[in-house]
Design an enzyme around this catalytic site. Structure first.
Site, PDB file in Angstrom:
ATOM      1  N   GLU A 197       0.748  -9.043  11.096  1.00 14.81           N
ATOM      2  CA  GLU A 197       0.610  -7.838  10.265  1.00 14.81           C
ATOM      3  C   GLU A 197       1.175  -8.164   8.887  1.00 14.81           C
ATOM      4  O   GLU A 197       2.295  -8.640   8.758  1.00 14.81           O
ATOM      5  CB  GLU A 197       1.386  -6.692  10.925  1.00 14.81           C
ATOM      6  CG  GLU A 197       1.604  -5.463  10.073  1.00 14.81           C
ATOM      7  CD  GLU A 197       0.328  -4.783   9.616  1.00 14.81           C
ATOM      8  OE1 GLU A 197      -0.498  -4.408  10.459  1.00 14.81           O
ATOM      9  OE2 GLU A 197       0.153  -4.639   8.376  1.00 14.81           O
ATOM     10  N   GLN A 242       0.815  -1.210   0.000  1.00 12.96           N
ATOM     11  CA  GLN A 242       0.000   0.000   0.000  1.00 12.96           C
ATOM     12  C   GLN A 242       0.855   1.269   0.000  1.00 12.96           C
ATOM     13  O   GLN A 242       2.052   1.229   0.280  1.00 12.96           O
ATOM     14  CB  GLN A 242      -0.926   0.006   1.228  1.00 12.96           C
ATOM     15  CG  GLN A 242      -0.200  -0.202   2.551  1.00 12.96           C
ATOM     16  CD  GLN A 242      -1.064  -0.881   3.607  1.00 12.96           C
ATOM     17  OE1 GLN A 242      -2.297  -0.844   3.545  1.00 12.96           O
ATOM     18  NE2 GLN A 242      -0.433  -1.501   4.587  1.00 12.96           N
ATOM     19  N   ASP A 280       0.451  -0.782  13.847  1.00 10.29           N
ATOM     20  CA  ASP A 280       0.900   0.452  14.501  1.00 10.29           C
ATOM     21  C   ASP A 280       1.334   0.208  15.940  1.00 10.29           C
ATOM     22  O   ASP A 280       2.073   0.996  16.508  1.00 10.29           O
ATOM     23  CB  ASP A 280      -0.198   1.520  14.436  1.00 10.29           C
ATOM     24  CG  ASP A 280      -1.527   1.014  14.978  1.00 10.29           C
ATOM     25  OD1 ASP A 280      -1.608   0.713  16.177  1.00 10.29           O
ATOM     26  OD2 ASP A 280      -2.486   0.917  14.190  1.00 10.29           O
ATOM     27  N   ASP A 330      -0.266 -12.812   6.072  1.00 13.15           N
ATOM     28  CA  ASP A 330      -1.698 -12.564   5.945  1.00 13.15           C
ATOM     29  C   ASP A 330      -2.460 -13.163   7.138  1.00 13.15           C
ATOM     30  O   ASP A 330      -2.215 -14.312   7.527  1.00 13.15           O
ATOM     31  CB  ASP A 330      -2.178 -13.196   4.630  1.00 13.15           C
ATOM     32  CG  ASP A 330      -3.677 -13.077   4.453  1.00 13.15           C
ATOM     33  OD1 ASP A 330      -4.133 -11.969   4.111  1.00 13.15           O
ATOM     34  OD2 ASP A 330      -4.399 -14.073   4.682  1.00 13.15           O
ATOM     35  N   GLY A 331      -3.395 -12.397   7.686  1.00 14.64           N
ATOM     36  CA  GLY A 331      -4.108 -12.811   8.881  1.00 14.64           C
ATOM     37  C   GLY A 331      -4.944 -14.073   8.701  1.00 14.64           C
ATOM     38  O   GLY A 331      -4.947 -14.967   9.551  1.00 14.64           O
ATOM     39  N   ASP A 364      -7.823  -6.016  14.478  1.00 12.25           N
ATOM     40  CA  ASP A 364      -7.588  -4.569  14.410  1.00 12.25           C
ATOM     41  C   ASP A 364      -7.301  -4.262  12.937  1.00 12.25           C
ATOM     42  O   ASP A 364      -6.166  -4.063  12.531  1.00 12.25           O
ATOM     43  CB  ASP A 364      -6.378  -4.256  15.306  1.00 12.25           C
ATOM     44  CG  ASP A 364      -6.008  -2.782  15.314  1.00 12.25           C
ATOM     45  OD1 ASP A 364      -6.631  -1.995  14.579  1.00 12.25           O
ATOM     46  OD2 ASP A 364      -5.064  -2.423  16.043  1.00 12.25           O
ATOM     47  N   SER A 365      -8.384  -4.231  12.159  1.00 16.32           N
ATOM     48  CA  SER A 365      -8.211  -4.256  10.698  1.00 16.32           C
ATOM     49  C   SER A 365      -8.768  -3.023  10.011  1.00 16.32           C
ATOM     50  O   SER A 365      -9.440  -2.191  10.619  1.00 16.32           O
ATOM     51  CB  SER A 365      -8.934  -5.471  10.131  1.00 16.32           C
ATOM     52  OG  SER A 365     -10.322  -5.226  10.119  1.00 16.32           O
ATOM     53  N   THR A 366      -8.520  -2.944   8.727  1.00 18.73           N
ATOM     54  CA  THR A 366      -9.107  -1.903   7.884  1.00 18.73           C
ATOM     55  C   THR A 366     -10.548  -2.299   7.520  1.00 18.73           C
ATOM     56  O   THR A 366     -11.069  -3.313   7.975  1.00 18.73           O
ATOM     57  CB  THR A 366      -8.251  -1.733   6.615  1.00 18.73           C
ATOM     58  OG1 THR A 366      -8.036  -3.021   6.043  1.00 18.73           O
ATOM     59  CG2 THR A 366      -6.902  -1.120   6.949  1.00 18.73           C
TER      60      THR A 366
END
Lengths: 286, 286
Positions: free
Chosen positions: B107, B32, B87, B138-139, B156-158
């Site tokens: 992450e 990204q 983060d 990948d989760g 805790d994702s987008t």
């Protein structure tokens, strides 16, 4: 941005913008520029000067919070005074209680009332109730010259700039307290502490110096910059959750149709996070 | 608009915009585009592709909610799995509990971790704790191939578009449940019902079909369009307010420094207004 209505914080560093299909009304009253947009996400949006006032999408949050919370905890709410609120949304909620005998609305700008009747009929629907009387005058002037007392005074006003500044002064709160009956309640919208441009802590300091019981309620107002909004419940005697049986009985007749308020939410809405209690310097004695 | 970062809802009819002094970092990782703005009202703002992720102003709300709520009601939280959250904000809160023995972070993008360490050191501060292990993968893949069980799994994702879609599927929730210990808890951010572009009711339907106890928590996230955000607490056995003495004891050592979470707020944050319960079609058995 074409076809976007934007409102920013006072220092213009945060903006909320809503795309609209059409500007469906624009006029200039004696007091302000009035615009109504037909937006994609909010339905109709009423804008006074450059500030969003109400939208179809979220007006009921504001109006249900500012009315049902005080009424449910007051044994007798015979007469109510609303300062501001010319859209009629607070009155729509109040007239659901048959026990209320008199509702006086003090709105400086008759154009707001007329516009609301025409473009927001579901908000203005209570204005024709025979218990309602509208005074087209300045709110501070009205209360200073008023000889009556009220069970409930609601301040449904704009931000503490321009004509509404007087509605956030300690003197005004004191005069309102003097115009409350023995078990009176004073309710007001009191901005957001998230972008604290109006020194919300000084507003709460004044309220705490004036009223024995002060509670801060949080609810979201999508159209206001900051969104997470506060309302203050100020009472001479009643706690915010001292529900009265007679009122619960009336409430039970329409509560299933409310879009925001319920008793569980009511009992929890004033439990503030550390962020809010620190901002507000919360001193309630409850 | 020059020097403004804007994020809009998926249908681009509502926008939140934040004015910045400078773009202080811009890079392209394997996954990204990463940007950091120094804003006027939010402090530093981390943006992944075109979505705001965290800001100095409000990151603690998200991170305190998603961690302290499950931990306080669980007798033993020995090992925790976090999916996303590079983060480090959730970990900063978790490492405050000495009784937690192991924290694994999954992450996908190591650049997010590196960037957070450099530009958000107060958020990333827990990443160096010796109990923390980071898996850069990948989760969904990680959990599908994982042989361990956890006391607490935090997602805790987008948003549920692009790479994070798999983290909102029923199959994923079921696999997570299988990887929970007997009194396990699953926590996730679950979008807003106010601009319901991600069919939040379908997310909650899947959670309710997977977990015996599901509670929805509301808290404001200033930087996300809609602001009024939901988090879901999904438990195999524990209620959301069944505080455990040993955990309260640990919590008491640092709770006065928390900026959002307190026990009164915790006990009330899942009491939803009618709007939320209707949107979410709330079926919790609690």
């Amino acid at each position: 941005m074409n076809n976007w209505f934007s409102e920013s914080t006072l220092n213009d560093t945060v903006r909320s913008s809503f795309k609209y299909k059409a500007l469906i009304h624009e006029s200039q009253s004696d007091f302000q520029r009035i615009r109504i947009y037909d937006t994609y996400s909010l339905g109709r949006l009423l804008v006074l000067d450059d500030s969003a006032m109400i939208s179809d999408k979220d007006e009921f949050i504001y109006h249900e919070v500012i009315t049902h919370i005080p009424i449910l905890v007051q044994e007798q709410t015979k007469n109510v005074l609303i300062i501001g609120g010319g859209d009629g949304g607070a009155i729509r909620e109040l007239v659901k209680y048959k026990s209320i005998k008199s509702i006086e609305l003090v709105e400086i700008d008759s154009a707001v009332v007329d516009i609301s009747r025409e473009f927001f009929p579901h908000v203005a629907s209570g204005l024709n109730d025979q218990r309602v009387k509208i005074h087209y005058t300045d709110g501070v002037e009205f209360i200073n010259n008023c000889e009556k007392k009220y069970d409930l005074i609601i301040v449904d006003s704009t931000d503490p700039i321009g004509p509404a500044v007087g509605l956030y002064e300690k003197k005004f709160y004191e005069v309102c307290r003097e115009h409350l009956n023995e078990n009176g309640i004073f309710m007001a919208q009191t901005e957001t502490p998230l972008f604290d441009e109006y020194s919300i802590s000084s507003i709460y300091d004044k309220l705490n110096e004036t009223f024995p019981i002060v509670e801060t309620i949080c609810a979201p107002m999508l159209i206001y910059p900051g969104v997470y909004w506060t309302f203050s419940f100020c009472s001479l005697t009643e706690g915010i959750t001292s529900f009265k049986e007679n009122k619960l009985c009336e409430y039970g007749e329409f509560s299933s149709k409310l879009k925001w308020h319920n008793l569980d939410w009511h009992k929890s809405c004033f439990k503030l996070s550390n962020l809010f209690s620190a901002s507000i310097d919360y001193k309630s004695s409850l």
